[in-house]
Design a protein around this motif. Structure first.
Motif, PDB file in Angstrom:
ATOM      1  N   SER A   1      -4.792  -6.812 -10.427  1.00 33.22           N
ATOM      2  CA  SER A   1      -3.505  -7.334  -9.942  1.00 33.22           C
ATOM      3  C   SER A   1      -2.484  -7.330 -11.063  1.00 33.22           C
TER       4      SER A   1
ATOM      5  N   TRP B   1       0.157  -7.692   5.098  1.00 33.32           N
ATOM      6  CA  TRP B   1      -0.665  -8.832   5.491  1.00 33.32           C
ATOM      7  C   TRP B   1       0.252  -9.875   6.122  1.00 33.32           C
TER       8      TRP B   1
ATOM      9  N   HIS C   1       5.386  -8.337  -2.355  1.00 37.84           N
ATOM     10  CA  HIS C   1       4.088  -7.694  -2.537  1.00 37.84           C
ATOM     11  C   HIS C   1       3.364  -7.426  -1.223  1.00 37.84           C
TER      12      HIS C   1
ATOM     13  N   ARG D   1     -12.834   2.735   3.496  1.00 38.65           N
ATOM     14  CA  ARG D   1     -12.807   1.444   2.818  1.00 38.65           C
ATOM     15  C   ARG D   1     -14.228   1.003   2.439  1.00 38.65           C
ATOM     16  N   ASP D   2     -15.143   1.260   3.325  1.00 41.31           N
ATOM     17  CA  ASP D   2     -16.530   0.882   3.053  1.00 41.31           C
ATOM     18  C   ASP D   2     -17.085   1.602   1.827  1.00 41.31           C
TER      19      ASP D   2
ATOM     20  N   LEU E   1     -15.589   2.171  -0.900  1.00 41.61           N
ATOM     21  CA  LEU E   1     -15.041   1.678  -2.172  1.00 41.61           C
ATOM     22  C   LEU E   1     -16.094   0.864  -2.916  1.00 41.61           C
TER      23      LEU E   1
ATOM     24  N   ALA F   1     -10.893  -7.870 -10.573  1.00 45.67           N
ATOM     25  CA  ALA F   1      -9.858  -7.789  -9.539  1.00 45.67           C
ATOM     26  C   ALA F   1      -8.601  -8.534  -9.986  1.00 45.67           C
TER      27      ALA F   1
ATOM     28  N   ARG G   1      -5.037   0.200  -3.108  1.00 46.19           N
ATOM     29  CA  ARG G   1      -6.105   0.502  -2.158  1.00 46.19           C
ATOM     30  C   ARG G   1      -7.324  -0.377  -2.456  1.00 46.19           C
ATOM     31  N   ILE G   2      -7.658  -0.477  -3.747  1.00 46.28           N
ATOM     32  CA  ILE G   2      -8.805  -1.288  -4.167  1.00 46.28           C
ATOM     33  C   ILE G   2      -8.592  -2.758  -3.807  1.00 46.28           C
ATOM     34  N   LEU G   3      -7.387  -3.241  -4.060  1.00 46.11           N
ATOM     35  CA  LEU G   3      -7.111  -4.658  -3.824  1.00 46.11           C
ATOM     36  C   LEU G   3      -6.934  -4.954  -2.334  1.00 46.11           C
ATOM     37  N   GLY G   4      -6.733  -3.923  -1.537  1.00 49.48           N
ATOM     38  CA  GLY G   4      -6.485  -4.152  -0.111  1.00 49.48           C
ATOM     39  C   GLY G   4      -5.029  -4.471   0.170  1.00 49.48           C
ATOM     40  N   THR G   5      -4.136  -4.187  -0.782  1.00 48.17           N
ATOM     41  CA  THR G   5      -2.706  -4.467  -0.550  1.00 48.17           C
ATOM     42  C   THR G   5      -1.940  -3.176  -0.283  1.00 48.17           C
TER      43      THR G   5
ATOM     44  N   ARG H   1     -11.783   2.577   8.170  1.00 48.77           N
ATOM     45  CA  ARG H   1     -12.813   1.606   7.854  1.00 48.77           C
ATOM     46  C   ARG H   1     -13.912   2.258   6.999  1.00 48.77           C
TER      47      ARG H   1
ATOM     48  N   ILE I   1     -16.077  -4.754  -6.720  1.00 50.39           N
ATOM     49  CA  ILE I   1     -15.414  -5.081  -7.976  1.00 50.39           C
ATOM     50  C   ILE I   1     -15.624  -6.558  -8.264  1.00 50.39           C
TER      51      ILE I   1
ATOM     52  N   PHE J   1       3.304  -9.338   1.631  1.00 43.89           N
ATOM     53  CA  PHE J   1       2.833 -10.466   2.436  1.00 43.89           C
ATOM     54  C   PHE J   1       3.999 -11.009   3.258  1.00 43.89           C
TER      55      PHE J   1
END
Lengths: 233, 233
Positions: free
Chosen positions: B21, B90, B113, B6-7, B9, B17, B82-86, B3, B12, B115
């Motif tokens: 992608s 999910w 991807h 991540r904080d 980062l 963003a 990492r930036i996109l959270g993927t 966490r 953007i 999900f």
């Protein structure tokens, strides 16, 4: 509408056209519910824009609202369709009948808005010749002939990224005027070809990004932009 | 990533963003083709943006490019994820298993991807209990429990416009953090809920509009905007 009448229509910025589509969707829903009139305030609220924005957008094609009375829905729906060019039927080819193409073919939302899929194409010999939703899958080599014979103007492209540009070039040669691209790639097209592109996975990735951003910062700073529809250009 | 990491980062903008992608999509394709490096020029060309824009976008998370050598693809892909959270899996619920929901469920692009669709919901008693793609359709009344039990964070919403707000409210109460909305309606959601909305028919209507506009005016005036991807916000 004659060509001359169409020529006299004002030019509309793309972002306003996007909102016109969404006003139309809401007006059709109101009409289905039996409503006869609406207001710029009500339309704006439904779409998340200001009443002033609604008045400006609808102002592109003259004054249809009556102060204090609002807009007559039965007038507004055909006017917006005329502006958008959806006051007539459009014929589209579905190119690429793989997983996504098949899914889109079964989606009835296009037909409901005046778009008829009138040809299917694929490069895969195992798919060519099959009948899906009443249409036979034809080989891409037949594209030029079929597009011309059936006066098809639009193509829905759902081929793999690696094949998309080549297929798009072929569609252009066949005389297609607009491409609705679902392939995850940017197409290079001549200026005269209209182009709309959607990458369903990219959009879902954007949602994951927005959730992740909310973990990193107070909501307030991201809120307004984050809650905006992607369609909001 | 913890966490805390991540904080740390950077924030953007949403438009950047969206491009991240699309860089990722292109980098994955280059990687599949066996390429090891790329340049801001090459990435820009593939996406229809300038090399300067690419350098700026990738600059959000430090310097990964080497002057004259370009970007190492194997470094860039995990960084963008990492930036996109993927960079993690999910879990998503599919809500509304009608025509479009069914189509989207069969589309494999989401899984590819990261999900995973791990629950299906519908209000229609004829659909509840059916098994589709290995999942049983559950009644919307079970939503709160299932979403919590399976730690589902995202929902793909493809219910009729008239039901969308009510179902969305229920999803929010169930603890969903992001909604990918295909219902042709603007949802009112709390600020903390991430939201991406696509209306497939509206986008096709926009294509018809762009073709119609080309009938009315010299191509030059509309060209650049008209050929822009809708994803280009």
């Amino acid at each position: 509408m004659t060509r001359k009448e169409r020529d006299s229509l004002p030019l509309i910025p793309r972002v306003a056209a996007n909102r016109l589509s969404r006003y139309l969707r809401h007006l059709e829903e109101l009409s289905n519910r039996g409503k006869a009139t609406t207001s710029s305030h009500e339309l704006g609220k439904a779409l998340g824009v200001t009443a002033a924005q609604v008045r400006k957008d609808l102002g592109y094609f003259g004054q249809f609202g009556f102060p204090g009375l609002g807009y007559k829905i039965s007038n507004l729906i055909p006017e917006i369709k005329r502006i958008l060019g959806t006051d007539r039927a459009w014929s589209a080819a579905m190119v690429g009948i793989g997983n996504l193409g098949n899914a889109l073919l079964r989606y009835k939302g296009f037909q409901a808005h005046g778009f008829r899929i009138s040809a299917l194409f694929d490069i895969n010999p195992k798919l060519v010749g099959r009948t899906l939703e009443g249409l036979t899958v034809e080989p891409v080599e037949q594209m030029e002939r079929v597009v011309q014979d059936r006066a098809i103007e639009l193509a829905i492209l759902s081929v793999p990224a690696s094949a998309a540009q080549e297929v798009a070039d072929r569609l252009v040669r066949a005389g297609i005027r607009g491409i609705y691209n679902f392939a995850p790639v940017q197409l290079n097209l001549p200026e005269e070809i209209a182009y709309v592109s959607i990458d369903l996975a990219v959009e879902l990735e954007q949602l994951a990004f927005l959730v992740s951003q909310r973990d990193r910062e107070p909501v307030k700073r991201q809120g307004v932009e984050g809650s905006k529809s992607v369609g909001d250009l």
